[in-house]
Design a protein around this motif. Sequence first.
Motif, PDB file in Angstrom:
ATOM      1  N   TYR A  23      24.413  28.697 -43.370  1.00 21.93           N
ATOM      2  CA  TYR A  23      24.099  28.959 -41.964  1.00 21.93           C
ATOM      3  C   TYR A  23      24.484  30.401 -41.657  1.00 21.93           C
ATOM      4  CZ  TYR A  23      23.726  23.875 -41.512  1.00 21.93           C
ATOM      5  OH  TYR A  23      23.350  22.559 -41.650  1.00 21.93           O
ATOM      6  N   SER A 187      20.113  31.777 -36.242  1.00 22.73           N
ATOM      7  CA  SER A 187      19.734  30.455 -35.769  1.00 22.73           C
ATOM      8  C   SER A 187      18.610  30.620 -34.746  1.00 22.73           C
ATOM      9  CB  SER A 187      20.968  29.793 -35.140  1.00 22.73           C
ATOM     10  OG  SER A 187      20.750  28.418 -34.998  1.00 22.73           O
ATOM     11  N   GLN A 189      14.683  29.637 -33.427  1.00 25.38           N
ATOM     12  CA  GLN A 189      13.613  28.628 -33.410  1.00 25.38           C
ATOM     13  C   GLN A 189      12.233  29.269 -33.572  1.00 25.38           C
ATOM     14  OE1 GLN A 189      14.473  25.856 -30.128  1.00 25.38           O
ATOM     15  NE2 GLN A 189      12.405  25.032 -30.330  1.00 25.38           N
ATOM     16  N   GLN A 213      14.569  33.164 -40.103  1.00 29.40           N
ATOM     17  CA  GLN A 213      15.361  32.009 -39.692  1.00 29.40           C
ATOM     18  C   GLN A 213      16.331  31.638 -40.805  1.00 29.40           C
ATOM     19  OE1 GLN A 213      13.651  28.185 -40.093  1.00 29.40           O
ATOM     20  NE2 GLN A 213      15.118  27.161 -38.760  1.00 29.40           N
ATOM     21  N   MET A 216      19.376  25.833 -39.972  1.00 26.55           N
ATOM     22  CA  MET A 216      19.711  25.709 -38.559  1.00 26.55           C
ATOM     23  C   MET A 216      20.267  24.329 -38.226  1.00 26.55           C
ATOM     24  SD  MET A 216      16.961  27.147 -35.944  1.00 26.55           S
ATOM     25  CE  MET A 216      17.001  26.472 -34.321  1.00 26.55           C
ATOM     26  N   GLY A 219      18.135  22.903 -32.461  1.00 30.79           N
ATOM     27  CA  GLY A 219      17.676  23.851 -31.447  1.00 30.79           C
ATOM     28  C   GLY A 219      17.349  23.124 -30.154  1.00 30.79           C
ATOM     29  N   LYS A 223      17.039  27.149 -28.531  1.00 31.43           N
ATOM     30  CA  LYS A 223      16.944  28.385 -29.301  1.00 31.43           C
ATOM     31  C   LYS A 223      15.506  28.882 -29.322  1.00 31.43           C
ATOM     32  CE  LYS A 223      21.070  27.099 -31.828  1.00 31.43           C
ATOM     33  NZ  LYS A 223      21.557  26.378 -33.021  1.00 31.43           N
ATOM     34  N   THR A 458       9.619  26.686 -38.056  1.00 29.75           N
ATOM     35  CA  THR A 458      10.998  26.523 -38.485  1.00 29.75           C
ATOM     36  C   THR A 458      11.364  25.043 -38.590  1.00 29.75           C
ATOM     37  OG1 THR A 458      11.638  26.696 -36.150  1.00 29.75           O
ATOM     38  CG2 THR A 458      11.781  28.694 -37.473  1.00 29.75           C
ATOM     39  N   MET A 460      14.375  22.766 -37.878  1.00 30.18           N
ATOM     40  CA  MET A 460      15.677  22.802 -37.181  1.00 30.18           C
ATOM     41  C   MET A 460      16.422  21.507 -37.419  1.00 30.18           C
ATOM     42  SD  MET A 460      14.195  23.822 -33.481  1.00 30.18           S
ATOM     43  CE  MET A 460      12.647  22.949 -33.327  1.00 30.18           C
TER      44      MET A 460
END
Length: 703
Positions: A23, A187, A189, A213, A216, A219, A223, A458, A460
């Motif tokens: 992360y 992090s 989105q 990205q 994550m 989100g 985000k 992405t 998440m």
Amino acid sequence: MKTISKSVPKRDHAEKISGSAVYVCDYPTEGMLFGRLLRSSVPKANLLGVKLPALPEGYIYIDKNDVPGTNEVWMILKDTPVFADKTVEHIGDPIGMLVGPDEREVDRLLAKVEVEYEELEPTFDARQSSVVFFDYGYEKGDVDKAFEDADKVYEEDFETGLQEHLYLETNGVIAHSKDGKIHVHGSIQCPYYVHKALVHALGMPREDVSVAQDVMGGGFGGKEDYPSLLACQAAVAAYKTGKSVRVVFGREEDVEATSKRHPSFCNYKVAVKDGHVTGMKIEVLYDAGAYTTMSPVVLQRGIIGAPGIYTIPHLKVHGQSRKTNTVPNGAFRGFGGPQTFFAIEMMMTHIAKDLGQDPVDFKLRHVAKQGDLTSTSGKHHFPVPIPAMMDAVVKASDYYTKRAAYKNQTGRYRKGIGMAAVYHGAGFTGNGERDIIKAVAQLRKDREGNVEILTANTDMGQGLFTVFAKIVAEALSLPLERIIITYPDTARVPDSGPTVASRSVMAVGELLRRAALRLKDEWVDGQEQLIEERYKHPEWMIQFDLETFQGDAYPTYSWTVNAVEVEIDTYTGNIGIVGAWGSFDVGTPIDENIVIGQMEGGFVQSLGYGMMEKMTAEKGRIRNNKFSDYIIPSSVDFSNLQVMLHVEDYPEGPFGAKGAGELPHVGGAPAVLDAIENALGVNLNKIPFVAEDVMNTLREVSR
Ligand code: MTE
Ligand code: MOS
């Protein structure tokens, strides 16, 4: 169930379970500077000056004067400043940033900064605000006539509160500045949203800016806009210092300073003739907070859904979002839908009760049918499966028996069962997909015959990478292992649009399916190949006009029916969930486990929204800023949760899939409030409804 729906292990499981996932906060920090934001401590003021303590070597203060391009964060509009200019508009509004090599020293120095304000009168209540950010409305039929002809008119007000995303991972980015180029990762989105904002704020050429990205930890919409602001701030610091700058929020800062769900105030007037709803006049007000961020589109979705899943022949709907001196409210799973769907579901229930009818029967008599006009005079092009889904949920929950049994209870523990039925418009509202996003997706085959997915979307936690890989593998008839997908970097992937509005599978997944079919056709062994597909708007859609709010706001809809059973302790006010049942139609599930996980997670979040998550901003300051005082559901709270899938294939979605991710966050709150009403024998108009509200209600009833 189609073969593609059969579940496979999620692509990110192993790295997340083993702890090897990196992360943004896990990157080695050697040579980096740590950034901390100087934030306004007052809700509204003219900014007179900032007095810094003596800064040791290597520690630098950055503010609006350091922004090399324009001091604006380009979201939808550009009113959010990168750093405050002449005024501050909410507690937490960023004024500047202190950066340095030792994070604790940065904190120590920041505590010594003095800001001089000339305080101004703030506005905290949207109803009292004179600053209208957005104002929309639409009509259908002849609403005045419907009210003239009515034999009964109902009027009620509804209120919903703030909701905090509380993703497990807080906001964080790292900005690198090297050879005149800026790279930001974190992090995030929507990497291309951040890219657009950076290019504008830094005044740099598009190709000199890239955004990636990282893995994550959730989100949920939180985000979607916020990283654009944070990335601009970190990038300005990196630009000025020529070093890498890392900004990762602690939980308290994240809760206090980042976006939430819009609180809402709705007024519904309903005309009824011969036991049937004929007209509605609806006023919607969303509290936008200090800057506009996502508010126009959140409000659009809110007012379009304001009459719920029902066909109401005569309608007048008007909505505003107004400014208050509080943290800007933005995107949150459901995106404007949960507020008005709460209102319409409670309204319909209350009318049914007054007419002496069961709410489920009453609602079923009003549900839209295929071919009906939508609220905005578009068309329900596809089947509306609510009756069958309602039937399934009624059976699973034993609704009618319990509903009757739970009338007129007097003991300490009282049970109740409630029901709500809602939709979520699949994908972007209106013509966003066609006119603004114009998604592009690519597949790249290497010489060995592996195929890489290139999109900006992405994962998440919602399982998108797994789902994309399955779509491509299936269309190419290749084993899943041959499909490669990694976290997107704008330097490598085309702009396939943001990962929002539950659009990724339906809109981008379909581009990938078509690209895969073409690649299969054009496949040449031993050669590198690149296939690109561009979004095509369904031609049968009735063009949506944003000026008049007429036409198809969405190509299709996802549907859900939710039932919730509660047991209330009238001594403590505690609301226990005995059971929760949901039938969900998101089209063909591309992966059954992933879809069930999405439905369970969203349903639980929606129940939290209705009966647990209370957030107060006293004089603009959010007081509960931790896991210990902002209470969200945990696995023990809703242990008896049953998810059923109803499948209506959507012909324009990949293998029949439509939007999934947000749907489950729309119906839980009205269902649980209906259950609480059933238990206590009252009508309710406000969420969240927590233990103290139970006690207050009981006190009022017994007076
Ligand atoms: N599920 C998990 N686990 N984590 C998330 O952050 N975000 C939700 C939903 N499900 C989210 C999630 C929101 S707000 C949206 S818009 C969709 O996922 C986006 O993903 P999709 O486009 O792949 O449906
Ligand atoms: Mo979801 S609220 O559209 O990110």
